[in-house]
Scaffold this motif. Structure first.
Motif, mmCIF file in Angstrom:
data_model
loop_
_atom_site.group_PDB
_atom_site.id
_atom_site.type_symbol
_atom_site.label_atom_id
_atom_site.label_comp_id
_atom_site.label_asym_id
_atom_site.label_seq_id
_atom_site.Cartn_x
_atom_site.Cartn_y
_atom_site.Cartn_z
ATOM 1 N N ILE A 932 0.831 -1.216 0.000
ATOM 2 C CA ILE A 932 0.000 0.000 0.000
ATOM 3 C C ILE A 932 0.863 1.262 0.000
ATOM 4 O O ILE A 932 0.595 2.200 -0.748
ATOM 5 C CB ILE A 932 -0.975 -0.014 1.192
ATOM 6 C CG1 ILE A 932 -2.072 -1.081 0.953
ATOM 7 C CG2 ILE A 932 -1.609 1.356 1.404
ATOM 8 C CD1 ILE A 932 -3.014 -1.261 2.128
ATOM 9 N N PRO A 933 1.960 1.361 0.800
ATOM 10 C CA PRO A 933 2.763 2.600 0.806
ATOM 11 C C PRO A 933 3.521 2.852 -0.498
ATOM 12 O O PRO A 933 4.174 3.885 -0.614
ATOM 13 C CB PRO A 933 3.739 2.375 1.974
ATOM 14 C CG PRO A 933 3.100 1.344 2.833
ATOM 15 C CD PRO A 933 2.373 0.446 1.897
ATOM 16 N N LEU A 934 3.472 1.917 -1.475
ATOM 17 C CA LEU A 934 4.170 2.145 -2.740
ATOM 18 C C LEU A 934 3.516 3.268 -3.538
ATOM 19 O O LEU A 934 4.134 3.835 -4.428
ATOM 20 C CB LEU A 934 4.190 0.840 -3.552
ATOM 21 C CG LEU A 934 5.024 0.827 -4.844
ATOM 22 C CD1 LEU A 934 6.485 1.166 -4.553
ATOM 23 C CD2 LEU A 934 4.941 -0.549 -5.511
ATOM 24 N N SER A 935 2.278 3.618 -3.222
ATOM 25 C CA SER A 935 1.612 4.717 -3.921
ATOM 26 C C SER A 935 2.057 6.045 -3.320
ATOM 27 O O SER A 935 2.804 6.086 -2.351
ATOM 28 C CB SER A 935 0.091 4.567 -3.816
ATOM 29 O OG SER A 935 -0.346 4.964 -2.529
ATOM 30 N N SER A 936 1.576 7.141 -3.913
ATOM 31 C CA SER A 936 1.931 8.482 -3.424
ATOM 32 C C SER A 936 0.890 9.039 -2.465
ATOM 33 O O SER A 936 0.886 10.232 -2.181
ATOM 34 C CB SER A 936 2.096 9.447 -4.607
ATOM 35 O OG SER A 936 3.209 9.088 -5.384
ATOM 36 N N ASN A 937 -0.013 8.218 -1.985
ATOM 37 C CA ASN A 937 -1.032 8.686 -1.047
ATOM 38 C C ASN A 937 -0.350 9.293 0.179
ATOM 39 O O ASN A 937 0.544 8.682 0.759
ATOM 40 C CB ASN A 937 -1.919 7.512 -0.624
ATOM 41 C CG ASN A 937 -3.158 7.971 0.118
ATOM 42 O OD1 ASN A 937 -3.071 8.644 1.122
ATOM 43 N ND2 ASN A 937 -4.318 7.593 -0.400
ATOM 44 N N PRO A 938 -0.737 10.504 0.612
ATOM 45 C CA PRO A 938 -0.052 11.176 1.735
ATOM 46 C C PRO A 938 -0.418 10.581 3.092
ATOM 47 O O PRO A 938 -1.054 11.221 3.928
ATOM 48 C CB PRO A 938 -0.523 12.633 1.605
ATOM 49 C CG PRO A 938 -1.865 12.541 0.963
ATOM 50 C CD PRO A 938 -1.790 11.368 0.022
ATOM 51 N N LEU A 939 -0.008 9.336 3.311
ATOM 52 C CA LEU A 939 -0.271 8.684 4.590
ATOM 53 C C LEU A 939 0.617 9.282 5.670
ATOM 54 O O LEU A 939 1.635 9.914 5.385
ATOM 55 C CB LEU A 939 -0.005 7.174 4.469
ATOM 56 C CG LEU A 939 -0.737 6.416 3.358
ATOM 57 C CD1 LEU A 939 -0.273 4.973 3.313
ATOM 58 C CD2 LEU A 939 -2.251 6.486 3.569
ATOM 59 N N THR A 940 0.258 9.053 6.927
ATOM 60 C CA THR A 940 1.109 9.498 8.027
ATOM 61 C C THR A 940 2.359 8.627 8.064
ATOM 62 O O THR A 940 2.326 7.443 7.673
ATOM 63 C CB THR A 940 0.373 9.384 9.366
ATOM 64 O OG1 THR A 940 0.060 8.002 9.609
ATOM 65 C CG2 THR A 940 -0.899 10.198 9.357
ATOM 66 N N PRO A 941 3.512 9.171 8.522
ATOM 67 C CA PRO A 941 4.745 8.370 8.581
ATOM 68 C C PRO A 941 4.582 7.092 9.396
ATOM 69 O O PRO A 941 5.100 6.039 9.029
ATOM 70 C CB PRO A 941 5.754 9.326 9.223
ATOM 71 C CG PRO A 941 5.239 10.686 8.902
ATOM 72 C CD PRO A 941 3.741 10.563 8.898
ATOM 73 N N LYS A 942 3.858 7.167 10.487
ATOM 74 C CA LYS A 942 3.654 5.986 11.337
ATOM 75 C C LYS A 942 2.906 4.898 10.582
ATOM 76 O O LYS A 942 3.260 3.706 10.645
ATOM 77 C CB LYS A 942 2.890 6.408 12.586
ATOM 78 C CG LYS A 942 2.614 5.283 13.566
ATOM 79 C CD LYS A 942 1.872 5.824 14.785
ATOM 80 C CE LYS A 942 1.531 4.709 15.767
ATOM 81 N NZ LYS A 942 0.775 5.238 16.933
ATOM 82 N N ILE A 1150 1.882 1.549 -9.352
ATOM 83 C CA ILE A 1150 3.115 2.048 -9.965
ATOM 84 C C ILE A 1150 2.857 3.166 -10.960
ATOM 85 O O ILE A 1150 3.596 4.151 -11.008
ATOM 86 C CB ILE A 1150 3.888 0.891 -10.634
ATOM 87 C CG1 ILE A 1150 4.360 -0.107 -9.548
ATOM 88 C CG2 ILE A 1150 5.078 1.408 -11.437
ATOM 89 C CD1 ILE A 1150 5.072 -1.312 -10.091
ATOM 90 N N TYR A 1151 1.776 3.061 -11.742
ATOM 91 C CA TYR A 1151 1.586 4.011 -12.837
ATOM 92 C C TYR A 1151 0.509 5.068 -12.581
ATOM 93 O O TYR A 1151 0.374 5.995 -13.383
ATOM 94 C CB TYR A 1151 1.234 3.265 -14.125
ATOM 95 C CG TYR A 1151 2.432 2.618 -14.772
ATOM 96 C CD1 TYR A 1151 3.388 3.391 -15.421
ATOM 97 C CD2 TYR A 1151 2.627 1.245 -14.714
ATOM 98 C CE1 TYR A 1151 4.499 2.807 -15.995
ATOM 99 C CE2 TYR A 1151 3.732 0.651 -15.288
ATOM 100 C CZ TYR A 1151 4.664 1.440 -15.935
ATOM 101 O OH TYR A 1151 5.759 0.867 -16.514
ATOM 102 N N LEU A 1152 -0.260 4.962 -11.495
ATOM 103 C CA LEU A 1152 -1.333 5.927 -11.262
ATOM 104 C C LEU A 1152 -1.033 6.835 -10.076
ATOM 105 O O LEU A 1152 -1.937 7.340 -9.412
ATOM 106 C CB LEU A 1152 -2.667 5.189 -11.026
ATOM 107 C CG LEU A 1152 -3.207 4.365 -12.198
ATOM 108 C CD1 LEU A 1152 -4.543 3.763 -11.851
ATOM 109 C CD2 LEU A 1152 -3.315 5.230 -13.467
ATOM 110 N N ASN A 1153 0.278 7.063 -9.798
ATOM 111 C CA ASN A 1153 0.638 7.913 -8.668
ATOM 112 C C ASN A 1153 0.361 9.385 -8.925
ATOM 113 O O ASN A 1153 0.443 10.201 -8.006
ATOM 114 C CB ASN A 1153 2.116 7.727 -8.318
ATOM 115 C CG ASN A 1153 2.343 6.438 -7.542
ATOM 116 O OD1 ASN A 1153 1.503 6.037 -6.746
ATOM 117 N ND2 ASN A 1153 3.454 5.775 -7.790
ATOM 118 N N GLN A 1154 0.087 9.739 -10.170
ATOM 119 C CA GLN A 1154 -0.267 11.128 -10.467
ATOM 120 C C GLN A 1154 -1.774 11.350 -10.390
ATOM 121 O O GLN A 1154 -2.234 12.486 -10.395
ATOM 122 C CB GLN A 1154 0.242 11.512 -11.869
ATOM 123 C CG GLN A 1154 1.752 11.461 -12.026
ATOM 124 C CD GLN A 1154 2.456 12.472 -11.144
ATOM 125 O OE1 GLN A 1154 1.912 13.525 -10.874
ATOM 126 N NE2 GLN A 1154 3.656 12.142 -10.683
#
Length: 1281
Positions: A932-942, A1150-1154
Motif C-alpha cells: 500500500i505505501p508504494l503509492s503516493s497517497n499522503p499517509l502518516t509516517p507511522k 506504480i503508474y497511477l501515482n499522479q
C-alpha cells in the motif's frame, strides 16, 4: 592506603561509563575541586578560587554546607575554568548527600542567563520530599514532587546518607532516591542545549529556597543512563568504613567496586566522623585530630600520611604548599606534564629552568639555545652544542656565522666574517680587528685609497678620497648625498643651475639657469645631445618644428599652422627672403596676386573674380571711399539709397522703385499678410488679396479654410469647416451622429475605422476581446478568482471560482519556500477547478514558513473567457518534523516485522500439518497490505512504516547480493525509493523469493533418494510430496510470488525508462532481460496473458474440472482443489479473479501515482467486486478458510476506503483517528486469519488422534482374538488328550 585504593577502584569502575565530570569531596578539598573524570571541568569552592566567600567547609565526610550561609560550589564556567560544558539528550547526575531539615534546600541548579533552560533539584522540608524543575524554552512540564517521606533528613546530630540520581532519556527526566524512582517530568520534544551557556552550582541559593545545609560526599555527571545498582548497595552490616568511625549498620550503603561501605552519620561539622571535637585552631573541619586547612599554592589538597598536602599526581612529591615533579616534568594542577624535550628542568611546558646540553642556556619563549660561539639543533643530549668558526660570536653551522666577534664586521655567506663598509682588516678574531677607512670611502683596503665611495654619483680619486662624476658637483664627499646633481641641461657645472657646458648640440649656457638653443633651432628640456632641432625654413626663431616665433620676410607674421604668412594687404612671393611679401589691390584684405582678392577690406563686400571687390545684396558701393553702404530696409537690392531694384518684403509689389503691400494687407516682419477674410494670390505681374468664400474666417485659397466664422465649426483635414464631433461620432449633413457600438472612429453609420481599446473589428462591428466585457461603451477586464488553502499536513490546495480554459495540469507552476528549504512535490488535479500539491520535505520545516505558488508564467482564462485576477498566492506552512527515524517509528517497524515473521512461521507449520488454504489467505493479505505505501497517497509516517513492515517477513538471506552488483542498473523511481527499494535490479529485489524457490527445489533429489531407502519406500506421504513437486509446487510458487515478481519487474522497467541510466555490462542487461521476460511488452502488462490463458484453458477443460478429473487435478490441482466445484463452473475460477485483481493492483500502484483519486477508486472497486464474488459463490470447501478469506477482503475494503480519506483536507485529529482505525483493522484481520490457521491445525491434530485411537483399538482387538484362539486351542488339545 585502603581508602585510596578503594577510591581508585571506584574511579576505574565509573570510568568505564561516559563520565563528563566527577568530584570526590570526601578526599579532595580546598579552593579548587579536582575533576577526576580527566576532562578538566574543575569546580571552585564558593563563588571563585581567590576568595573564601560562600565557601563550603571541608570535613572527613565531604564538603559541608553551613546552615544560613548560602555556601555553594561553582562548576564551569568559573574563574579557573572559563569554558562551558553542555549536556546531551541522555545524561545522569549522581550524588551522595546528607541534608538538614530547617528549610527547603536547593541541592543542584543549572540554568541559562535568561532562564530559557533550567534543571533544578531541591529537597522540600514539607513532608520530606524531593522536588525537580525542568524546562527547555517554551517546553515547560513544570515541577514534580515525590511522595512524602521519600527524602529523609538529619535528626539532631545524626544524619542519613541518601543516593540521589537524576536521569534524562531524550524527553523523560526521572529522579531516584536510593535506587527507587520518586518523581518524573516529560518534555514534548527531545532535549537539546544547542551550545547554550549555562551556570551550574551545587547548593546554590535560587531566590526562593535556601542553599543546601548538610554534607556532599560525591558528585558526578555522565553522558549515559547509569545503572542504579552500580552505586546503591542497600542495607549493610558493619565492615568497610570510608572514615574512621561508622554506624553499626547503614541503609543505603555506598557501593564501590562491588563492595559495600558505610560513612559516618555524625551531622556536627565541628566534630570528626567519630564524634570527637576538632582541635582548637582548626579554621575548617578535621579528620581525626588533623585540621583540614589547605595551604597549597595550587588551592587543592588531600590527606597524605596524616598531613594535609597538595593534591599531586602519583609521580610527584607532595608537600603542604606545592607539588614537585621529577626532572623533565612540570606540575599543572594534579598532573606532571612533560617538559620541552630540551629541558633538564622546567616550570612550564616550554620554559626551561636548566638545559640538557652543555654550553646551552634556556630561551625566553621555548626550549634552549646554544651559548655564544656554539651551535646546535634539537638540544636533547649533552653534546648537542658544537663550536663555531673562530671569527663567529654566534652561528648555526660550523663555518657560517650569525654574528661576529669583531666590532664593525658582518658574517660572510661562505665562511667566517668580513669588515663592514668603511672598515678594513684581516683575521677578525678580536673585537678591534676592523680599522676605519678614509672619511670619503665606503669601502677600502688601505687607509686613504677608496674602493668605493660614500657619496652617490662619485668615483674614487687615484691619490686620496673621491670626486663627483660628470653632471654632479660637491665638496667634502662624506655623506651619501654629498654630490649634488647639476641642472638637468648641464654637461658640467660648479653650481646647481649655472652650466659650464651644455649637453645638447647647437645650444649655449644661459646666464641664469640651464641652456638654450641657438637661433634657427628650437628645443625644450635640453637633456640629450639632439635636444635642439632645426626650425621651419621660413622661421627666424621658433619653439616648434613648424611654429615660428619670428619670420625671415618683412611684412610677414607666424602662421597658426606652419611657417609664416604675409600680413594683411600683402601676398607671398618667397617667404624665405626678406622681401618675400608684396602689396595687394586697395579693396583686398588678403589676396592671391596683385588684383585678385581672397577677402575684402569691407565686411559687406565679396571678392570680384577679375579685380577688387563688389558689395553684397542690400548694399551699394561708394566709388570714392570704396565702402559698401546699406540699402533701404524694404530693398533686397538697390542702386543707391533711394532706388530699389528688388524688394525684400515677401508678397510686396515694386512700384516706382518702392516696395508696397497689396490692398487689404499689412507688413508683418517683412511679409505682406492679407487681412481676415482675404487670401494672397499672385497674378502674372503683381500680388493681390482676394476675398475668402463662406464660411471661412481665414483661408489659404478660395476653398481652403484655415479658420471658421462659426465657433461651433472646426477645420478638418481637407480645410473644410465642419461640426466639431467628439470620438465615437461622425459628421452627416453638418451634424454629429453616433458611431456603431464600441466604435471609436467612424465615417458613417455602417462602418468603423477604429474600435475602442480591447475590442476587435470585424464585418459585423466591434466586439470586446476574450476576457473583456462591455461596460458603458468600453471593454473592461472580466475576472475570475482563486484561493489558496493549507491543511495541517501541509497539503496546499488552489481552488478556482470557475473552470479554466485548459486543463489545470497544462499550466506551469513555480513553488518556492521562504526561507528556502529542499523539497519536492506531487501535483494532483481533483477536478477542473481544484488541484492539490503534496510536499515531500527532506528536513524539518519550522512553523510559519512561507510557501509561494507562482502561476505568472501562464495566461489563464476561464471557459467563460474571464481573466484570472491574481497569479501569485502565498500562505504559511504548519510545522513539519521528520519522524521516520524516531525511536517510536523504529520500534513499530521492529515489532511488526518480528510479529509477522512469528505468525507466518507458525502458520506455515500449521499449513503443513493441516489445510494450507488458510496459510495462502494470510499470505495474500500480508502481500496486499505491505505494498500500500508504494503509492503516493499522503499517509502518516507511522502508518507508512506500519504497513510496509508487513513485507519484511523473509527469513532467508537474499542470494542475489552474492551474484549481482547493486550498482549494475539505475536507481528506482522516486516512489519506489521512498518505499524502501534501494535499487531497481529485478533479480536482486526478487532474490529472497528465488532463494526460497531454489532451496525447496534442491530438496527434491534428497526426498527422491530417501524414498528409495527400504524403510521409507512405502511411506505414502513422501510419495505424495514427490508427485506434488512435478506440478503443484511450481504452480503454488507462481501463485504466491505473482504479486512480488510483477512489482519488481515493473519497477525495473519503469526505473530504466525514466532515468535513462547507462547499464553495466552483463549484470545490468541480464536483469533487464529477466524483467522483460516477466512482461509481454516493455513496461505495460505483467504476465498480461496469464489471466486470459487461465480462463481459456479452464473453459476448454470445463467438463474435466466439473467432473474432477484425476489426471487434471494431479497436474493442475493447485488451481481447483480448494473449491466447491459441484455443478458451478465459476466457483472454480477464484484464481482468475485473484490474478486480475493483482494485475490491476500492480499497475495502479506504480503508474497511477499522479491520479490518486483514480488509483484509490480502482482499489476500492476491485475489493468490493472480490467481496461480492466471495459472498455470492462462497467457493472454498473449508468453511473456516472461506470465513477467513471473506473477513480478509472486508478488512482490505475498509482499509482502502479509509486510505482514500487521506486525499481530502481533514483536521489533524481525523487523520490520527483514521490511522488508529486502519492499524486496528489490519491487526484484527491478521490475528483472525492466524487463529483460523491454528484452528485448522488443531482439527487436524484431533482427527489424527482419533485415527490413532482407532488404529490402537483395532490392534488391541486383533491381539485379543489371537490370544483367544491360542488359549482355546490349547484347552481343546488337553481335552482331546
Amino acid at each position: 592506603m585502603v581508602l585510596k585504593l578503594l577510591l581508585i577502584c571506584l574511579e576505574v569502575h565509573i570510568s568505564l561509563s561516559g563520565k563528563i565530570l566527577e568530584y570526590k569531596f570526601g578526599t579532595n578539598f580546598g579552593q579548587i575541586f579536582y575533576d577526576y573524570s580527566g576532562n578538566n571541568w574543575h569546580a571552585v569552592n564558593g563563588d571563585n578560587s581567590s576568595t573564601s566567600y560562600n565557601d563550603t567547609k571541608p570535613t572527613d565526610r565531604g564538603a559541608f554546607f553551613v546552615k544560613d550561609q548560602q555556601n555553594r560550589i561553582t562548576l564551569p564556567p568559573n574563574d579557573y575554568v572559563t569554558s562551558y560544558f553542555n549536556l546531551g539528550s541522555n545524561f545522569s547526575i549522581v550524588m551522595w548527600v546528607m541534608t538538614g531539615d530547617s528549610y527547603d534546600y536547593t541541592i543542584f541548579n543549572r540554568f541559562t542567563s535568561n532562564v530559557s533552560h533550567m534543571l533544578k533539584i531541591k529537597r522540600s522540608s514539607s513532608a520530606d520530599r524531593i522536588w525537580i524543575r525542568f524546562k527547555q524554552n517554551n517546553d515547560d512540564p513544570g515541577t514534580a514532587f515525590s511522595s512524602a517521606n521519600a527524602f529523609v533528613s538529619s535528626n539532631l546530630y545524626l544524619g542519613k546518607w541518601e543516593l540521589i540520581i537524576c536521569t534524562l532519556e531524550v524527553t523523560l527526566l526521572k529522579a531516584y532516591i536510593n535506587g527507587e524512582e520518586k518523581a518524573r517530568l516529560t518534555l514534548t520534544s527531545e532535549y537539546n542545549e544547542n551550545s547554550k551557556k549555562f551556570t551550574t552550582r551545587l547548593g546554590s541559593h535560587d531566590g526562593t529556597s535556601y542553599a543546601l545545609e548538610g554534607y556532599m560526599w560525591y558528585f558526578a555527571i555522565f553522558d549515559i543512563i547509569v545503572t542504579q545498582t552500580d552505586y546503591y548497595g542497600g542495607n549493610y552490616i558493619t565492615g568497610n568504613c570510608l572514615v574512621n568511625t561508622c554506624p553499626s549498620s547503614c541503609n543505603p550503603s555506598i557501593l564501590q567496586n562491588s563492595q559495600q561501605y558505610c560513612l559516618s552519620i555524625n551531622f556536627d561539622s565541628t566534630q570528626n566522623g567519630a564524634g570527637n571535637s576538632c582541635p582548637s585552631g582548626c579554621s575548617y573541619g578535621c579528620s581525626n585530630s588533623l585540621c583540614l586547612n589547605c595551604e597549597c599554592n595550587y588551592k587543592s589538597c588531600e590527606i597524605v600520611s596524616n598531613q594535609v598536602n597538595c593534591l599531586c599526581p602519583s609521580i610527584a612529591t607532595s608537600s603542604q604548599t606545592t607539588c614537585t615533579c621529577p626532572d623533565r616534568y612540570y606540575f599543572s594542577f594534579c598532573n606532571c606534564e612533560n617538559c620541552h624535550e630540551e629541558c633538564a628542568t622546567c616550570s612550564q611546558a616550554n620554559i626551561c629552568l636548566a638545559c640538557i646540553a652543555d654550553n646551552s642556556t634556556p630561551k625566553i619563549d621555548k626550549g634552549c639555545k646554544c651559548m655564544d660561539k656554539y651551535y646546535g639543533s634539537s638540544l636533547t643530549t649533552k653534546t648537542s652544542c658544537n663550536s663555531c668558526h673562530e671569527e663567529c660570536a654566534t652561528c648555526d653551522q660550523a663555518n657560517i656565522c650569525l654574528t661576529c666577534i669583531a666590532d664593525n664586521s658582518t658574517p660572510k655567506i661562505d665562511i667566517g666574517c668580513k669588515c663592514k663598509d668603511k672598515y678594513y682588516g684581516s683575521s677578525l678574531i678580536t673585537q678591534a680587528s676592523c680599522n676605519p677607512c678614509y672619511k670619503e670611502c665606503d669601502t677600502c683596503d688601505q687607509a686613504n685609497i677608496c674602493l668605493t665611495c660614500i657619496a652617490d654619483n662619485s668615483t674614487p680619486s687615484i691619490d686620496e678620497g673621491c670626486i663627483c662624476m660628470d653632471k654632479y658637483y660637491g665638496n667634502s664627499l662624506i655623506t651619501q648625498a654629498s654630490c649634488n646633481p647639476c641642472y638637468e641641461e648641464c654637461a658640467t657645472c660648479n653650481q646647481a643651475n649655472i652650466c659650464l657646458t651644455c649637453i645638447a648640440d647647437n645650444s649655449t649656457p644661459k646666464i641664469d639657469k640651464g641652456c638654450k638653443c641657438n637661433d634657427k633651432y628650437y628645443g625644450s628640456s635640453l637633456i640629450t645631445q639632439s635636444s635642439c632641432n632645426p626650425c621651419h625654413e621660413e622661421c627666424d626663431t621658433c619653439d616648434q618644428a613648424y611654429k615660428c616665433l619670428t619670420c625671415k620676410a618683412a611684412n610677414a607674421s607666424p602662421s597658426e599652422n606652419e611657417g609664416c604668412l604675409c600680413d594683411k594687404n600683402y601676398y607671398s612671393t618667397d617667404l624665405t627672403d626678406l622681401n618675400g611679401c608684396a602689396s595687394c589691390h586697395t579693396d583686398c584684405q588678403a589676396c592671391d596676386g596683385p588684383t585678385l582678392c581672397i577677402t575684402c577690406n569691407d565686411s559687406n563686400a565679396i571678392p570680384n573674380l577679375i579685380e577688387g571687390c563688389n558689395c553684397q545684396d542690400g548694399y551699394f558701393m561708394n566709388e570714392v571711399t570704396r565702402e559698401c553702404i546699406k540699402c533701404s530696409n524694404d530693398c533686397s537690392k538697390c542702386n543707391n539709397s533711394n532706388t530699389c531694384s528688388e524688394c525684400k518684403i515677401i508678397n510686396s509689389n515694386l512700384i516706382d522703385y518702392n516696395c508696397i503691400c497689396p490692398e487689404n494687407s499689412y507688413n508683418n516682419s517683412n511679409e505682406c499678410i492679407c487681412s481676415d477674410g482675404y487670401y494672397i494670390k499672385k497674378t502674372p505681374d503683381i500680388f493681390e488679396c482676394l476675398t475668402c468664400q463662406e464660411p471661412c474666417l481665414t483661408c489659404l485659397s478660395l476653398n481652403q479654410c484655415t479658420s471658421c466664422k462659426d465657433k461651433k465649426l472646426v477645420v478638418d483635414k481637407n480645410y473644410n469647416c465642419v461640426p466639431d464631433c467628439k470620438e465615437r461620432y461622425y459628421i452627416s449633413n453638418m451634424e454629429c451622429k453616433l458611431c456603431l457600438n464600441l466604435c471609436k472612429i467612424c465615417s458613417n453609420e455602417n462602418s468603423c475605422q477604429q474600435c475602442v481599446d480591447n475590442a476587435d473589428n470585424n464585418r459585423y462591428g466591434c466586439f470586446c476581446k476574450k476576457g473583456y466585457i462591455e461596460d458603458n461603451g468600453n471593454c473592461v477586464e472580466d475576472y475570475f478568482y482563486a484561493v489558496i488553502s493549507i491543511s495541517k499536513l501541509n497539503k496546499v490546495g488552489i481552488l478556482f471560482s470557475e473552470k479554466t480554459e485548459y486543463p489545470l495540469s497544462s499550466y506551469s507552476i513555480n513553488i518556492t519556500l521562504s526561507p528556502a528549504y529542499n523539497f519536492s512535490y506531487k501535483y494532483f488535479e481533483i477536478n477542473s477547478t481544484l488541484f492539490y500539491l503534496v510536499f515531500d520535505f527532506s528536513s524539518n520545516i519550522p512553523k510559519d514558513t512561507k510557501v509561494i505558488v507562482d502561476l505568472s508564467s501562464n495566461s489563464i482564462l476561464s471557459k467563460s473567457g474571464k481573466h484570472l485576477k491574481q497569479y501569485i498566492y502565498s500562505s504559511l506552512l504548519y510545522e513539519y518534523k521528520i519522524i521516520e527515524n524516531s525511536i517510536e517509528i523504529k520500534n513499530i517497524e521492529k515489532k511488526v516485522s518480528s510479529s509477522v515473521k512469528i505468525i507466518i512461521t507458525i502458520s506455515i507449520g500449521c499449513g503443513i500439518i493441516s489445510n494450507p488454504s488458510s496459510l495462502w489467505a494470510l499470505l495474500n493479505t500480508v502481500q496486499l497490505v505491505s505494498y500500500i505505501p508504494l503509492s503516493s497517497n499522503p499517509l502518516t509516517p507511522k502508518l507508512k512504516v506500519f504497513l510496509s513492515s508487513f513485507g519484511q517477513y523473509n527469513i532467508v538471506p537474499n542470494a542475489g547480493y552474492f551474484i549481482f552488483s547493486p550498482n549494475s542498473s539505475s536507481e528506482p523511481y522516486l516512489e519506489a525509493r521512498r518505499f524502501g527499494f534501494q535499487n531497481s535490479l529485478f533479480l536482486l529485489n526478487t532474490g529472497q523469493i528465488f532463494t526460497n524457490f531454489f532451496a525447496v527445489l534442491c530438496m527434491w533429489p534428497l526426498m527422491l533418494l530417501i524414498s528409495k531407502l527400504p524403510y521409507f519406500s512405502t511411506v505414502k506421504k513422501l510419495e505424495k510430496l514427490l508427485s506434488n513437486y512435478k506440478y503443484s509446487f511450481f504452480i503454488r510458487f507462481w501463485i504466491q510470488a505473482y504479486l512480488d515478481i510483477g512489482i519488481c519487474a515493473i519497477i525495473q522497467m519503469r526505473s530504466v525508462i525514466y532515468t535513462q541510466d547507462i547499464l553495466i555490462a552483463l549484470d545490468g542487461y541480464f536483469n533487464i532481460f529477466s524483467a522483460v521476460f516477466c512482461l509481454v511488452k516493455n513496461n505495460q502488462i505483467i504476465f498480461a496473458l496469464l489471466p486470459s490463458v487461465f480462463f481459456i484453458c479452464s473453459f476448454l477443460n470445463k467438463e474435466e474440472i466439473l467432473g474432477k478429473s484425476q489426471d487434471l487435478m494431479k497436474k493442475w490441482g493447485s488451481f481447483y482443489t480448494e473449491f466447491k466445484i459441484k455443478n458451478n463452473f465459476w466457483s472454480s475460477q477464484f484464481y482468475l479473479f485473484y490474478f486480475i485483481r493483482r494485475l490491476i493492483y500492480v499497475f495502479s500502484q506504480i503508474y497511477l501515482n499522479q491520479t490518486l483519486y483514480l488509483q484509490g477508486g480502482i482499489q476500492i472497486f476491485c475489493s468490493i467486486f472480490t467481496l461480492c464474488y466471495l459472498f455470492y459463490y462462497r467457493p472454498f470447501k473449508n468453511v473456516s478458510v472461506c470465513i477467513s478469506t471473506i473477513i480478509s477482503e472486508i478488512s482490505m475494503t475498509m482499509v482502502f476506503i479509509l486510505i482514500y480519506l487521506f486525499l481530502f483536507d481533514l483536521p489533524n485529529e481525523f487523520y490520527n483517528v483514521i490511522e488508529s482505525v486502519i492499524i486496528g483493522i489490519v491487526l484484527a484481520s491478521i490475528i483472525i486469519q492466524f487463529l483460523v490457521s491454528l484452528f485448522n491445525a488443531c482439527k487436524s491434530f484431533h482427527k489424527a488422534w482419533k485415527k490413532l485411537e482407532y488404529i490402537r483399538a483395532k490392534s488391541f482387538l486383533n491381539n485379543v482374538d489371537k490370544f483367544n484362539q491360542t488359549a482355546f486351542g490349547d484347552i481343546s488339545q488337553i481335552i482331546t488328550k
